[in-house]
Design a protein around this motif. Structure first.
Motif, mmCIF file in Angstrom:
data_model
loop_
_atom_site.group_PDB
_atom_site.id
_atom_site.type_symbol
_atom_site.label_atom_id
_atom_site.label_comp_id
_atom_site.label_asym_id
_atom_site.label_seq_id
_atom_site.Cartn_x
_atom_site.Cartn_y
_atom_site.Cartn_z
ATOM 1 N N LEU A 127 10.447 5.406 -8.686
ATOM 2 C CA LEU A 127 9.501 4.000 -8.440
ATOM 3 C C LEU A 127 10.490 3.217 -7.395
ATOM 4 N N PHE A 128 11.831 3.092 -7.634
ATOM 5 C CA PHE A 128 12.693 2.885 -6.567
ATOM 6 C C PHE A 128 12.628 3.217 -5.280
ATOM 7 N N GLY A 129 12.434 4.645 -5.148
ATOM 8 C CA GLY A 129 12.157 5.388 -3.815
ATOM 9 C C GLY A 129 10.807 4.557 -3.085
ATOM 10 N N ALA A 130 9.747 4.377 -3.979
ATOM 11 C CA ALA A 130 8.522 3.874 -3.488
ATOM 12 C C ALA A 130 8.912 2.348 -3.163
ATOM 13 N N ALA A 131 9.484 1.500 -3.856
ATOM 14 C CA ALA A 131 9.644 0.273 -3.235
ATOM 15 C C ALA A 131 10.498 0.341 -2.020
ATOM 16 N N MET A 132 11.535 1.097 -2.185
ATOM 17 C CA MET A 132 12.216 1.131 -0.742
ATOM 18 C C MET A 132 11.862 1.746 0.339
ATOM 19 N N SER A 133 10.658 2.536 0.219
ATOM 20 C CA SER A 133 9.883 3.030 1.403
ATOM 21 C C SER A 133 9.115 1.819 1.944
ATOM 22 N N GLY A 134 8.511 1.031 1.106
ATOM 23 C CA GLY A 134 7.752 -0.070 1.807
ATOM 24 C C GLY A 134 8.394 -1.142 2.512
ATOM 25 N N SER A 135 9.898 -1.224 1.983
ATOM 26 C CA SER A 135 10.866 -2.068 2.526
ATOM 27 C C SER A 135 11.075 -1.680 3.822
ATOM 28 N N LEU A 136 11.606 -0.370 3.766
ATOM 29 C CA LEU A 136 12.182 0.037 5.004
ATOM 30 C C LEU A 136 11.281 0.752 6.475
ATOM 31 N N VAL A 137 10.144 0.992 5.938
ATOM 32 C CA VAL A 137 9.221 1.371 6.780
ATOM 33 C C VAL A 137 8.262 0.321 7.292
ATOM 34 N N ALA A 175 0.728 -1.144 -0.003
ATOM 35 C CA ALA A 175 -0.098 0.050 0.021
ATOM 36 C C ALA A 175 0.772 1.189 0.063
ATOM 37 N N LEU A 176 1.862 1.435 1.067
ATOM 38 C CA LEU A 176 2.714 2.364 0.832
ATOM 39 C C LEU A 176 3.546 2.814 -0.297
ATOM 40 N N ALA A 177 4.055 1.447 -1.026
ATOM 41 C CA ALA A 177 4.912 1.631 -2.303
ATOM 42 C C ALA A 177 3.793 1.957 -3.304
ATOM 43 N N GLY A 178 2.728 1.571 -3.373
ATOM 44 C CA GLY A 178 1.600 2.199 -4.247
ATOM 45 C C GLY A 178 1.325 3.669 -4.164
ATOM 46 N N TYR A 179 1.265 4.124 -3.086
ATOM 47 C CA TYR A 179 1.033 5.424 -2.735
ATOM 48 C C TYR A 179 2.271 6.363 -3.286
ATOM 49 N N VAL A 180 3.347 5.999 -2.839
ATOM 50 C CA VAL A 180 4.445 6.769 -3.173
ATOM 51 C C VAL A 180 4.745 6.815 -4.672
ATOM 52 N N ALA A 181 4.610 5.560 -5.464
ATOM 53 C CA ALA A 181 4.540 5.462 -6.758
ATOM 54 C C ALA A 181 3.783 6.597 -7.570
#
Length: 218
Positions: A150-160, A129-135
């Motif tokens: 898109l890389f930042g979106a995926a990393m946000s889901g991983s790290l958060v 959900a977070l990765a989709g929102y940031v993307a």
């Protein structure tokens, strides 16, 4: 003198004299959109299962293997958007908890709740959900810059979500102090960086081929 009822829908004759029926275009588009959403959610849920069932890499001293599971989870969120991405992951988890062997190492059923890796599973819908929102921010930048967003979106889901929740549950199950749990969990970070770079490349290619996937976010 008779008058026509005021609440009757107005119709207008066509050039041939036939009466035009009310338009059903909007209703048809809504039904088509729902069908598409269901198909995408089911497709990505199956894709996550395939990623999880591919050969995993065991890590010495850690009861959580390295798999492509997170790649599928975060790609679903980035491509589908927050709600559909989380729904795809939720469907995947529901199928696995119901007993289908779709989790890593072909496991499934409620027994996974007691495993040290369960924290990673419960973090997956939140991460998608977070990765989709940031993307969604990728709509505001030039196509050349989209892979970075898109890389930042995926990393946000991983790290958060994925790493904090996964490490917390793993440390609890293994009775580790916080420092030791974080040290173990950090083993997965380099691999996740590589997988999230792949998420960005694949998602950018999908958005180039299907621009509506980026314009319409759900």
């Amino acid at each position: 003198m008779s008058t026509a009822p005021q609440n009757e829908p107005r119709t207008s004759p066509t050039p041939s004299g036939a009466v035009a029926l009310p338009s059903v275009g909007a209703r048809g588009r809504a039904r088509s959109g729902t069908t598409t959403d269901v198909a995408l959610v089911a497709t990505f849920a199956a894709f996550i299962a395939v990623c999880a069932l591919l050969p995993s890499i065991p890590v010495a001293g850690i009861p959580v293997p390295i798999t492509l599971q997170t790649f599928g989870v975060l790609l679903a969120g980035v491509v589908l958007g927050p709600r559909r991405g989380a729904a795809a992951v939720g469907l995947y988890l529901a199928v696995g908890l119901a007993g289908m062997p779709v989790f890593a190492q072909a496991t499934g059923g409620l027994a996974v709740v007691a495993k040290p890796s369960f924290g990673y599973l419960i973090a997956f819908p939140l991460a998608a959900a977070l990765a989709g929102y940031v993307a969604s921010l990728a709509r505001r930048v030039r196509p050349a810059l989209r892979p970075f967003v898109l890389f930042g979106a995926a990393m946000s889901g991983s790290l958060v979500f994925i790493h904090p929740i996964g490490i917390a549950v793993m440390g609890w199950r293994l009775d580790l102090d916080p420092g030791a749990a974080i040290a173990l969990g950090a083993t997965f970070v380099p691999g996740d960086v590589i997988k999230n770079m792949l998420v960005a490349v694949v998602a950018a290619a999908i958005f180039r081929a299907f621009p509506d996937m980026l314009r319409v976010r759900r």
